[in-house]
Design a protein around this motif. Structure first.
Motif, PDB file in Angstrom:
ATOM      1  N   GLY A  35       0.796  -1.222   0.000  1.00 10.95           N
ATOM      2  CA  GLY A  35       0.000   0.000   0.000  1.00 10.95           C
ATOM      3  C   GLY A  35       0.825   1.266   0.000  1.00 10.95           C
ATOM      4  O   GLY A  35       0.357   2.317  -0.419  1.00 10.95           O
ATOM      5  N   GLN A  36       2.060   1.175   0.494  1.00  6.92           N
ATOM      6  CA  GLN A  36       2.950   2.337   0.507  1.00  6.92           C
ATOM      7  C   GLN A  36       4.367   1.868   0.243  1.00  6.92           C
ATOM      8  O   GLN A  36       4.739   0.741   0.563  1.00  6.92           O
ATOM      9  CB  GLN A  36       2.906   3.060   1.852  1.00  6.92           C
ATOM     10  N   VAL A  37       5.147   2.776  -0.313  1.00  7.57           N
ATOM     11  CA  VAL A  37       6.573   2.541  -0.504  1.00  7.57           C
ATOM     12  C   VAL A  37       7.290   3.777   0.032  1.00  7.57           C
ATOM     13  O   VAL A  37       6.797   4.902  -0.096  1.00  7.57           O
ATOM     14  CB  VAL A  37       6.923   2.278  -1.991  1.00  7.57           C
ATOM     15  N   PHE A  56       8.597  -1.392   1.675  1.00  9.49           N
ATOM     16  CA  PHE A  56       7.241  -1.580   1.171  1.00  9.49           C
ATOM     17  C   PHE A  56       6.359  -1.927   2.361  1.00  9.49           C
ATOM     18  O   PHE A  56       6.669  -2.835   3.122  1.00  9.49           O
ATOM     19  CB  PHE A  56       7.188  -2.711   0.135  1.00  9.49           C
ATOM     20  N   GLU A  57       5.241  -1.202   2.517  1.00  7.33           N
ATOM     21  CA  GLU A  57       4.357  -1.390   3.660  1.00  7.33           C
ATOM     22  C   GLU A  57       3.060  -2.063   3.220  1.00  7.33           C
ATOM     23  O   GLU A  57       2.566  -1.804   2.130  1.00  7.33           O
ATOM     24  CB  GLU A  57       4.067  -0.053   4.322  1.00  7.33           C
ATOM     25  N   TYR A  58       2.551  -2.920   4.098  1.00  8.10           N
ATOM     26  CA  TYR A  58       1.315  -3.639   3.811  1.00  8.10           C
ATOM     27  C   TYR A  58       0.677  -4.082   5.123  1.00  8.10           C
ATOM     28  O   TYR A  58       1.263  -3.949   6.188  1.00  8.10           O
ATOM     29  CB  TYR A  58       1.582  -4.843   2.894  1.00  8.10           C
ATOM     30  N   THR A  59      -0.545  -4.590   5.027  1.00  8.04           N
ATOM     31  CA  THR A  59      -1.251  -5.093   6.200  1.00  8.04           C
ATOM     32  C   THR A  59      -1.426  -6.602   6.057  1.00  8.04           C
ATOM     33  O   THR A  59      -1.816  -7.085   4.989  1.00  8.04           O
ATOM     34  CB  THR A  59      -2.628  -4.426   6.334  1.00  8.04           C
ATOM     35  N   ALA A  60      -1.128  -7.321   7.123  1.00  8.72           N
ATOM     36  CA  ALA A  60      -1.332  -8.776   7.160  1.00  8.72           C
ATOM     37  C   ALA A  60      -1.776  -9.155   8.565  1.00  8.72           C
ATOM     38  O   ALA A  60      -1.189  -8.703   9.547  1.00  8.72           O
ATOM     39  CB  ALA A  60      -0.043  -9.507   6.797  1.00  8.72           C
ATOM     40  N   ARG A  63      -2.082  -6.462  11.128  1.00 12.98           N
ATOM     41  CA  ARG A  63      -0.851  -5.817  11.604  1.00 12.98           C
ATOM     42  C   ARG A  63      -0.215  -5.037  10.464  1.00 12.98           C
ATOM     43  O   ARG A  63      -0.235  -5.472   9.318  1.00 12.98           O
ATOM     44  CB  ARG A  63       0.138  -6.876  12.097  1.00 12.98           C
ATOM     45  N   HIS A  64       0.352  -3.900  10.804  1.00  9.57           N
ATOM     46  CA  HIS A  64       1.106  -3.111   9.843  1.00  9.57           C
ATOM     47  C   HIS A  64       2.479  -3.772   9.676  1.00  9.57           C
ATOM     48  O   HIS A  64       3.201  -3.958  10.649  1.00  9.57           O
ATOM     49  CB  HIS A  64       1.263  -1.667  10.338  1.00  9.57           C
ATOM     50  N   MET A  65       2.828  -4.128   8.449  1.00  3.25           N
ATOM     51  CA  MET A  65       4.068  -4.843   8.177  1.00  3.25           C
ATOM     52  C   MET A  65       4.950  -4.014   7.240  1.00  3.25           C
ATOM     53  O   MET A  65       4.450  -3.198   6.465  1.00  3.25           O
ATOM     54  CB  MET A  65       3.775  -6.191   7.523  1.00  3.25           C
ATOM     55  N   SER A  66       6.249  -4.261   7.325  1.00  6.72           N
ATOM     56  CA  SER A  66       7.217  -3.576   6.468  1.00  6.72           C
ATOM     57  C   SER A  66       8.179  -4.592   5.878  1.00  6.72           C
ATOM     58  O   SER A  66       8.802  -5.365   6.606  1.00  6.72           O
ATOM     59  CB  SER A  66       8.028  -2.560   7.283  1.00  6.72           C
ATOM     60  N   LEU A  67       8.278  -4.571   4.551  1.00  8.12           N
ATOM     61  CA  LEU A  67       9.282  -5.364   3.848  1.00  8.12           C
ATOM     62  C   LEU A  67      10.421  -4.407   3.521  1.00  8.12           C
ATOM     63  O   LEU A  67      10.278  -3.519   2.685  1.00  8.12           O
ATOM     64  CB  LEU A  67       8.712  -5.984   2.574  1.00  8.12           C
TER      65      LEU A  67
END
Length: 171
Positions: A35-37, A56-60, A63-67
């Motif tokens: 969803g965000q970079v 790279f941010e996403y939800t799983a 929880r808010h996650m960051s790759l």
């Protein structure tokens, strides 16, 4: 780069390129969408040099996650977690994106043969390259779908209202 204790001068650690590709395939199977970079900056040597990290941010699982992707002399390293991507860093730039892990995998394969070169393909070049590709992919998807881009929606929120607002003093 161990995101808790490692130093940029020590490098980012052993190359994890192939492990990242496998991880992205698993993320894609789970239906993850970024969803965000963002590009994060970590200063070192007393602030005379910066290490840039792509996040790279996403939800799983709610929880808010960051790759977090780190590019260095040894190659590509990554960390995927719910922890702060850079405890001693700050965000240089962040934007919405509509990118799947499968699309990121294709983008990474385009640069798989590139080697770290301090003057032309360092962490800053790497981060900016992928940030720009993520933005391009988002613009292309928005154009194809005819949808309003997230950036446009944010801009609409800040347009001047049709009637003047009264200023309110807050004590």
């Amino acid at each position: 780069l161990d995101h808790h204790t490692g130093s940029v001068l020590e490098g980012v650690g052993p190359d994890q390129f192939d492990s990242l590709l496998a991880h992205l395939q698993e993320m894609h199977r789970r239906g993850v969408h970024f969803g965000q970079v963002a590009i994060w900056r970590q200063a070192f040597l007393g602030g005379t040099l910066d290490h840039h990290t792509l996040v790279f941010e996403y939800t799983a699982s709610m929880r808010h996650m960051s790759l977090k992707l780190d590019w260095g002399r040894e190659g590509l390293a990554f960390v995927d977690s719910a922890e702060d991507p850079s405890l001693d860093g700050d965000i240089i730039v962040r934007t919405w994106c509509r990118l799947t892990p499968a699309h990121l995998e294709v983008l990474l394969l385009d640069v798989k043969c590139k080697k770290y070169i301090l003057t032309s393909w360092n962490c800053q070049h790497f981060a900016q390259h992928f940030f720009d590709r993520a933005m391009e992919a988002t613009q292309n998807l928005t154009t194809i779908s005819g949808a309003t881009s997230p950036e446009s929606l944010v801009a609409l929120e800040f347009e001047a209202p049709s009637s003047p607002r009264r200023a309110v003093a807050v004590a």
